[in-house]
Enzyme design. Structure first.
Site, short mmCIF file in Angstrom:
data_model
loop_
_atom_site.label_atom_id
_atom_site.label_comp_id
_atom_site.label_asym_id
_atom_site.label_seq_id
_atom_site.Cartn_x
_atom_site.Cartn_y
_atom_site.Cartn_z
N TYR A 146 -12.78 -27.23 7.26
CA TYR A 146 -12.28 -27.30 8.82
C TYR A 146 -13.31 -27.20 9.54
O TYR A 146 -14.37 -26.63 9.41
CB TYR A 146 -11.40 -26.01 8.92
CG TYR A 146 -10.92 -25.65 10.16
CD1 TYR A 146 -9.90 -26.52 10.91
CD2 TYR A 146 -11.35 -24.88 11.17
CE1 TYR A 146 -9.19 -26.31 12.12
CE2 TYR A 146 -10.72 -24.55 12.45
CZ TYR A 146 -9.77 -25.34 12.78
OH TYR A 146 -9.24 -25.19 13.93
N ASP A 241 -21.53 -28.05 8.74
CA ASP A 241 -21.09 -27.08 9.76
C ASP A 241 -21.05 -25.65 9.16
O ASP A 241 -20.49 -25.23 8.18
CB ASP A 241 -19.76 -27.47 9.40
CG ASP A 241 -18.79 -26.62 10.43
OD1 ASP A 241 -18.95 -25.43 10.62
OD2 ASP A 241 -17.59 -26.95 10.98
N LYS A 274 -19.62 -18.31 15.80
CA LYS A 274 -19.27 -17.04 15.38
C LYS A 274 -20.58 -16.02 15.42
O LYS A 274 -20.99 -15.34 16.48
CB LYS A 274 -18.82 -17.11 13.88
CG LYS A 274 -17.51 -18.01 13.76
CD LYS A 274 -16.70 -17.54 12.57
CE LYS A 274 -15.57 -18.74 12.30
NZ LYS A 274 -14.31 -18.26 12.84
#
Ligand code: HOZ
Length: 436
Positions: A146, A241, A274
């Site tokens: 994702y 990612d 994050k």
């Protein structure tokens, strides 16, 4: 379950009247596991409290950012000070330069960086940059990885390697996803075949190095090595990612772990989020200088944002990075995480339940499967009903884990040995009930 649902339930009803599904991000609605989402009122250290005043040991940590636990004093102080000086200026600040310098110092593949506000924005911008820099349209992503909810990334596999993807969301035109090829994670042969067929048209391969949206599935070293080689051979970019893994699994991110196994390994671009914001809306993408210089205002690839490099968020990120850069931080975090995963493994074995788990730094996953999965179809083989019983059993016992079997969980520096021991004791009880 009912003893703790009253205020949560009332808030959920109010929320559902105005907010689609009652939530601002789908997984929070507990649809996968059933029941009422907990509405969180406050958090401290390793704990969160719901609207009924019930305390939970928190293994979600806001889906990853809260690596220090909640309300770390140094972070709190930095944020409070920054807030007094101003919430947002829409102009450059010294703090964003400091954060850029800190990240560039810690992640060798990142020579230049741009700060944005969310992982989705960072991933979307990295893809645009990859396309702009290579002059190519096609991208390769992997089933189960994702990268945020940008149109071209909400794609499932087409019928074969010659066909590109289908949208997984309404509202994404087929023309937008026709350039996205979705392959199986950890399948070297398929990746080679895809490059043999489409290599000249591929702008980039984007992947999670540890797929935290398949719970916890690592890219094998041969797979990562081959992805790097194929990208280099065909003039495509490798985009890693690290929104979940960056500063979470190691100070240099997951790429620093692959670099120990693959000499000279570096992605061309990295997506971060994050932990770099420490819980505030902050994300980034960065990489090779020649690529990053293609961004506006230097180059032709446009990208912008009013809240990008926000002064309060950068203060939070900088204070977080200062804490996690202290010697021994990751050793202690990884030890605590392994204490949890080995405790859970022993509890499952005692209960006779198929269980496997993996972790890196402060990120872990577990599956009700006999062996660790390598790709998404194997993750899908998990018995969802049993997972849900485990989830709700833990929740009732005051242990807050991800409410979906496709999500990773997180341990923070605030989790003590006692917290983990209490979680394992709770899991022992719940796992016993799974065989009944
Ligand atoms: N994208 C997150 C799951 N991997 C969910 C974020 C949220 O709901 O806060």
């Amino acid at each position: 379950m009912t003893h703790s649902t009253d205020r949560n339930q009332a808030l959920f009803e109010r929320a559902k009247a105005l907010i689609p599904g009652g939530v601002n991000s789908p997984v929070r609605a507990f649809r996968a596991v059933g029941g009422t989402p907990r509405f969180i009122t406050r958090a401290q250290g390793a704990y969160i409290w719901d609207a009924n005043g019930k305390r939970y040991t928190d293994y979600i940590g806001s889906w990853g950012p809260m690596i220090l636990g909640h309300g770390h004093p140094a972070v709190l102080e930095a944020v409070q000070k920054a807030a007094v000086d101003g919430f947002s200026f829409g102009a450059p600040t010294e703090r964003e330069v400091e954060l850029a310098e800190a990240i560039v110092r810690l992640v060798p593949s990142i020579e230049m960086i741009r700060l944005v506000s969310s992982g989705t924005e960072a991933g979307m911008s990295a893809i645009r940059l990859a396309r702009g820099a290579t002059g190519r349209s096609k991208i390769i992503k992997f089933n189960g990885c994702y990268h945020g909810h940008a149109d071209s990334l909400l794609v499932k596999a087409g019928s074969g390697l010659a066909t590109f993807g289908h949208a997984t969301s309404a509202g994404v035109p087929p023309e937008v996803v026709q350039h996205t090829l979705v392959l199986e994670y950890n399948d070297v042969a398929q990746l080679e075949e895809a490059f043999a067929l489409h290599g000249k048209e591929v702008a980039c391969v984007i992947m999670e190095p540890i797929a935290g949206n398949m719970n916890f599935v690592r890219a094998s070293t041969p797979f990562m090595r081959r992805a790097r080689e194929l990208c280099t051979q065909h003039g495509a970019l490798l985009v890693i990612d690290e929104v979940m893994t960056g500063f979470r699994v190691a100070l240099g991110g997951a790429q620093s772990i692959y670099a120990q196994q693959i000499p000279g390994f570096k992605p061309d671009l990295t997506v971060l989020g994050k932990v770099i914001g420490g819980g505030m809306p902050l994300a980034a993408f960065g990489g090779r200088r020649d690529l990053m210089e293609q961004l506006a205002p230097l180059g032709p690839v446009y990208q912008a944002g009013t809240l990008s490099g926000n002064p309060v968020a950068t203060a939070c990120g900088l204070a977080t990075l200062a804490e996690i850069s202290k010697p021994g931080f990751y050793d202690q975090l990884a030890t605590r995480t392994r204490q949890l995963t080995s405790g859970l493994t022993a509890a499952a074995r005692a209960a006779g339940v198929d269980f496997c788990t993996d972790s890196e730094g402060g990120m872990f996953g577990f599956f009700l499967l006999p062996a660790l999965p390598q790709n998404y179809p194997t993750v899908l083989g998990t018995d969802g009903a049993r997972f849900n019983r485990l989830f709700h059993g833990l929740l009732d016992a005051g242990v807050y884990t991800a409410p979906a079997l496709y999500e990773a969980c997180f341990v923070s520096a605030a989790h003590t040995e006692e917290d983990v021991a209490a979680t394992v004791a709770a899991a022992e009880q719940v796992l016993q009930t799974l065989t009944k």
